[in-house]
Design an enzyme around this catalytic site. Structure first.
Site, PDB file in Angstrom:
ATOM      1  N   SER A 162       0.804  -1.224   0.000  1.00  0.00           N
ATOM      2  CA  SER A 162       0.000   0.000   0.000  1.00  0.00           C
ATOM      3  C   SER A 162       0.838   1.276   0.000  1.00  0.00           C
ATOM      4  O   SER A 162       0.327   2.343  -0.315  1.00  0.00           O
ATOM      5  CB  SER A 162      -0.927   0.028   1.212  1.00  0.00           C
ATOM      6  OG  SER A 162      -0.157  -0.016   2.392  1.00  0.00           O
ATOM      7  N   ASP A 203      -3.925   7.964   7.444  1.00  0.00           N
ATOM      8  CA  ASP A 203      -4.650   7.022   8.305  1.00  0.00           C
ATOM      9  C   ASP A 203      -3.625   6.373   9.234  1.00  0.00           C
ATOM     10  O   ASP A 203      -2.461   6.759   9.218  1.00  0.00           O
ATOM     11  CB  ASP A 203      -5.471   6.004   7.481  1.00  0.00           C
ATOM     12  CG  ASP A 203      -4.601   5.091   6.624  1.00  0.00           C
ATOM     13  OD1 ASP A 203      -3.413   4.919   6.936  1.00  0.00           O
ATOM     14  OD2 ASP A 203      -5.134   4.543   5.632  1.00  0.00           O
ATOM     15  N   HIS A 259      -0.676   4.940   6.997  1.00  0.00           N
ATOM     16  CA  HIS A 259      -0.140   5.527   5.761  1.00  0.00           C
ATOM     17  C   HIS A 259       0.080   7.037   5.855  1.00  0.00           C
ATOM     18  O   HIS A 259      -0.751   7.749   6.418  1.00  0.00           O
ATOM     19  CB  HIS A 259      -1.097   5.229   4.596  1.00  0.00           C
ATOM     20  CG  HIS A 259      -1.400   3.781   4.441  1.00  0.00           C
ATOM     21  ND1 HIS A 259      -2.578   3.211   4.877  1.00  0.00           N
ATOM     22  CD2 HIS A 259      -0.663   2.774   3.916  1.00  0.00           C
ATOM     23  CE1 HIS A 259      -2.558   1.919   4.618  1.00  0.00           C
ATOM     24  NE2 HIS A 259      -1.408   1.615   4.046  1.00  0.00           N
TER      25      HIS A 259
END
Ligand SMILES: *[C@@H]1O[C@H](CO)[C@@H](O)[C@H](O)[C@H]1NC(C)=O
Length: 354
Positions: A37, A329, A332
């Site tokens: 991610s 978040d 991240h």
């Protein structure tokens, strides 16, 4: 024509030729991305996993305010790297049906949020395992040959800059998870060695498939991710030193493997970068210098730290100015942090490929 004229003509031709050679040599026709991610630009949107980010408030500061599947309010580091190389400002996800080989010829992303070097890691959240990212890359090579021809395809494959960024999920979503069986099989040091072996095999295969320029990114200070800090109740929510030590040790081993591979594989220009670790640590130590006000909590709060990998759909708990936050978040970075990380890696390492 006089003697001097012939000489100067020869000189001019030589200079022109050198300029041309230098130009073709320095050129990177595409950025090709593998990983998790930290670099996924939307592949998880089209697979059956719960780990997605194609809903608001993700993408809030992306062009058009679109949630693209990037785990961020805006762009991720490979987007900024692509732009720095004079290529397009965003890198499309290979599985996104909106794009085709004409787009992918100048940059493509195979990354999948939640994946790791270890097959067992991608199983945890049912995402694309690394070996499958490589299968998709082979598929890409075939499409590229059909699109631009064999000669040009070989050149693109050889001259492109490959970017790899993963490893965090192997530790945080797999090894240290209560469900994991890896902890009964490996000590954490043995697990690091196991992962480094997998990274080595993957990179060797990529080389065999024609890649020659690669940037391997290490892991961030994992103990400083808000998800982990939130568990450090006894330690006033400071970074977890144990996880940061694991990150540093793992990065050291990746770096060793990288320099060994560089010696073994002829013509392989590979760099290891611990940018995410170094730049992150600097930012977290000195957030005000970068205009940040919050380092330990995320802009988009989940309200459920125990499973909070992503922020909740239409979360009402989102901050108003993400640029003041290091993290978007609990796992991240914000777009602003991503841009700092990308600038740092371009300036310190990737300029060699320009
Ligand atoms: C991971 O899974 C793939 C596909 O099943 C397999 O080919 C590969 O050997 C596996 N890797 C390891 C280290 O088990």
């Amino acid at each position: 024509m006089g003697y001097m004229n012939v000489l100067s003509l020869f000189f001019i031709q030589t200079v022109l030729l050198l300029v041309l050679v230098a130009e073709t040599k320095a050129k990177v026709p595409a950025i090709i991305v593998f990983g998790d991610s930290s670099v996924d630009t939307g592949n998880n949107n089209v697979i059956s996993t719960l780990l997605k980010s194609n809903f608001k408030p993700y993408g809030r500061d992306f062009e058009g305010g679109l949630p693209t599947g990037r785990f961020c309010n805006g762009r991720v580091p490979p987007d900024f790297i692509s732009e720095a190389f004079g290529l397009k400002p965003t890198i499309p996800a290979y599985l996104d049906p909106q794009y085709s080989i004409s787009d992918f010829a100048t940059g493509v992303c195979f990354a999948s949020a939640g994946t790791g070097y270890d097959n067992a890691t991608s199983d945890v959240l049912n995402v694309i395992p690394l070996w499958k990212e490589l299968e998709n890359y082979k598929d890409y090579q075939n499409k590229l040959r059909a699109y631009v021809g064999h000669r040009k395809a070989r050149e693109i494959i050889r001259e492109s800059l490959y970017v790899m960024s993963l490893g965090t999920n192997d530790f945080l979503e797999n090894y240290y998870s209560f469900r994991s069986t890896r902890r009964s099989q490996f000590t954490v040091r043995q697990y690091q060695d196991f992962l480094v072996g997998l990274a080595r095999d993957f990179i060797t295969e990529l080389y065999r498939l024609g890649a020659r320029k690669l940037s391997l990114n290490g892991v961030p200070p994992m103990g400083c991710l808000p998800l982990e800090r939130a568990t450090n109740i006894m330690g006033q929510y400071e970074c977890l030193q144990e996880y940061n030590d694991v990150s540093m040790e793992f990065n050291g081993k990746l770096e060793g493997m990288a320099s060994q591979l560089k010696r073994e594989l002829p013509g392989f220009k590979m760099v290891f970068t611990s940018t995410t670790y170094d730049a992150f640590s600097q930012i977290i130590r000195n957030p005000a210098e970068y205009g940040f006000e919050a380092t330990s909590v995320a802009c988009c709060a989940t309200g459920m730290y125990e499973m909070g990998y992503a922020c909740a759909q239409n979360s009402l708990l989102t901050c108003s100015d993400a640029d003041k936050y290091v993290f978007w978040d609990s796992f991240h970075p914000t777009q602003k942090t991503n841009q700092i990380l990308a600038d740092y890696v371009v300036k310190h390492v990737l300029y060699k490929f320009m």
